[in-house]
Design an enzyme around this catalytic site. Structure first.
Site, PDB file in Angstrom:
ATOM      1  CD  GLN A   1      -3.437  -4.022   6.723  1.00 26.68           C
ATOM      2  OE1 GLN A   1      -3.617  -3.007   6.044  1.00 26.68           O
ATOM      3  NE2 GLN A   1      -3.798  -5.211   6.292  1.00 26.68           N
TER       4      GLN A   1
ATOM      5  CG  ASP B   1      -9.628   0.642   5.657  1.00 30.51           C
ATOM      6  OD1 ASP B   1      -9.528   0.086   4.560  1.00 30.51           O
ATOM      7  OD2 ASP B   1      -8.948   0.339   6.650  1.00 30.51           O
TER       8      ASP B   1
ATOM      9  CE  LYS C   1      -3.855  -2.284   2.343  1.00 29.66           C
ATOM     10  NZ  LYS C   1      -4.561  -2.595   3.591  1.00 29.66           N
TER      11      LYS C   1
HETATM   12  N1  GUN Z   1      -6.788  -6.058   6.590  1.00 27.88           N
HETATM   13  C1  GUN Z   1      -7.235  -6.816   5.561  1.00 27.88           C
HETATM   14  N2  GUN Z   1      -7.976  -6.074   4.706  1.00 27.88           N
HETATM   15  C2  GUN Z   1      -7.996  -4.824   5.211  1.00 27.88           C
HETATM   16  C3  GUN Z   1      -8.600  -3.608   4.770  1.00 27.88           C
HETATM   17  O1  GUN Z   1      -9.270  -3.527   3.741  1.00 27.88           O
HETATM   18  N3  GUN Z   1      -8.390  -2.535   5.570  1.00 27.88           N
HETATM   19  C4  GUN Z   1      -7.669  -2.608   6.715  1.00 27.88           C
HETATM   20  N4  GUN Z   1      -7.525  -1.505   7.424  1.00 27.88           N
HETATM   21  N5  GUN Z   1      -7.104  -3.714   7.143  1.00 27.88           N
HETATM   22  C5  GUN Z   1      -7.270  -4.816   6.390  1.00 27.88           C
END
Ligand code: GUN
Length: 299
Positions: free
Chosen positions: A97, A120, A53
């Protein structure tokens, strides 16, 4: 002929559009889009996701900030970091995350992110905007937004008359996916572990979206001939045929057999997965446009 959607290719086209949009914002308003990604602890899979990311944010021309906190970080320390990021004018998106280490409570952390920086789409304000059909005011959770790009590229913007079935009712995916399909006029069923005769419910679907976390659960006789099948599952299973101790990734859909029945299907890996990061970048540039008082691009 069955069409197998190339998620990497679609994601690359979204990323191209994000790069163009972020450059235009820089040129027109002197604003550089900024994304902060926060990771706590040592989970290797989470570290891999987060570094891709951060790397993609740089590639898109963003200011990309990564905060890597130790496993023993306290709730108060993490909350304080979110407050600092909320106040930072150079940052338009904040992503914490998940999952967080067990001793931390993720919900108050997620809800403390400013809704306009919640790239998110997990804040109740953003969930509420989606639930009330305000698709242009909030930020939509990245994986359903990505799956919806596939649906719209296959069926167009208007899904009137089509039956959509979403298997899975999570806040992260199933609920927002169902609401996106509903907003596009599909007739939507949310199925889950307590649904009676799941196979029969699925056979009614023109658009079948699977997000249950059970490897290859959806079989060919669950699929309506000619349906569009979107597989959101990522399951690692043993693959002794590849050698001792080896594994491989599969989705929630038994791909080979379902591909014989469906008209359009997504693979795992290489389907919805690459779209999640692309939509995170899209949400971040959308947040930056809004902060600058400009009409945000659509992806
Ligand atoms: N962990 C797995 N998928 C995601 C997501 O889409 N957002 C976040 N913040 N954590 C994740």
């Amino acid at each position: 002929m069955t069409t197998v959607i190339d998620g990497k290719q679609v994601a690359a086209s979204v990323i191209d559009a994000v790069k163009t949009a972020s450059q235009a914002l820089k040129d027109q308003a002197g604003v550089k889009t900024g994304l902060a990604v926060v990771i706590v602890g040592n989970d290797p899979a989470s570290h891999a996701y987060v570094s891709s990311k951060s790397k993609m944010a740089k590639e898109c021309g963003f200011t990309s900030v990564q905060h890597t906190l130790p496993e023993e970080t306290t709730q108060e320390e993490l909350a304080a970091l979110v407050q600092t990021l909320n106040k930072d004018e150079s940052l338009h998106g904040i992503l914490v995350q998940l999952p967080l280490p067990k001793h931390l409570n993720s919900e108050p952390i997620i809800q403390s992110i400013l809704p306009e920086k919640d790239v998110d789409g997990l804040h109740v304000v953003n969930a509420g905007k989606l639930a009330t059909g305000d698709l242009d005011g909030g930020l939509v959770s990245c994986t359903p937004a990505g799956a919806m790009v596939f649906v719209k590229r296959t069926h167009g913007e208007d899904l009137s008359g089509l039956n959509a079935v979403v298997i899975g009712r999570s806040n992260l995916f199933g609920k927002p996916m169902a609401q996106l399909l509903l907003a596009a006029n599909a007739t939507v069923t949310i199925a889950h572990s307590r649904t009676r005769d799941l196979a029969a419910v699925c056979r009614n679907a023109d658009i079948l979206v699977a997000a249950v976390g059970r490897p290859e659960m959806v079989k060919a006789d669950w699929v309506k001939p000619g349906a569009t099948v979107i597989d959101v599952g990522i399951n690692r299973i043993a693959a002794p045929e590849r050698g001792e101790g080896k594994s491989r990734l599969v989705g929630d859909v038994a791909f080979e057999e379902c591909a014989e029945v469906a008209a359009v299907i997504t693979p795992v890996p290489g389907g919805v997965g690459p779209m999640t990061i692309a939509m995170l970048m899209a949400n971040t540039v959308i947040a930056a446009y809004r902060k600058a008082g400009k009409t945000a691009p659509k992806f």
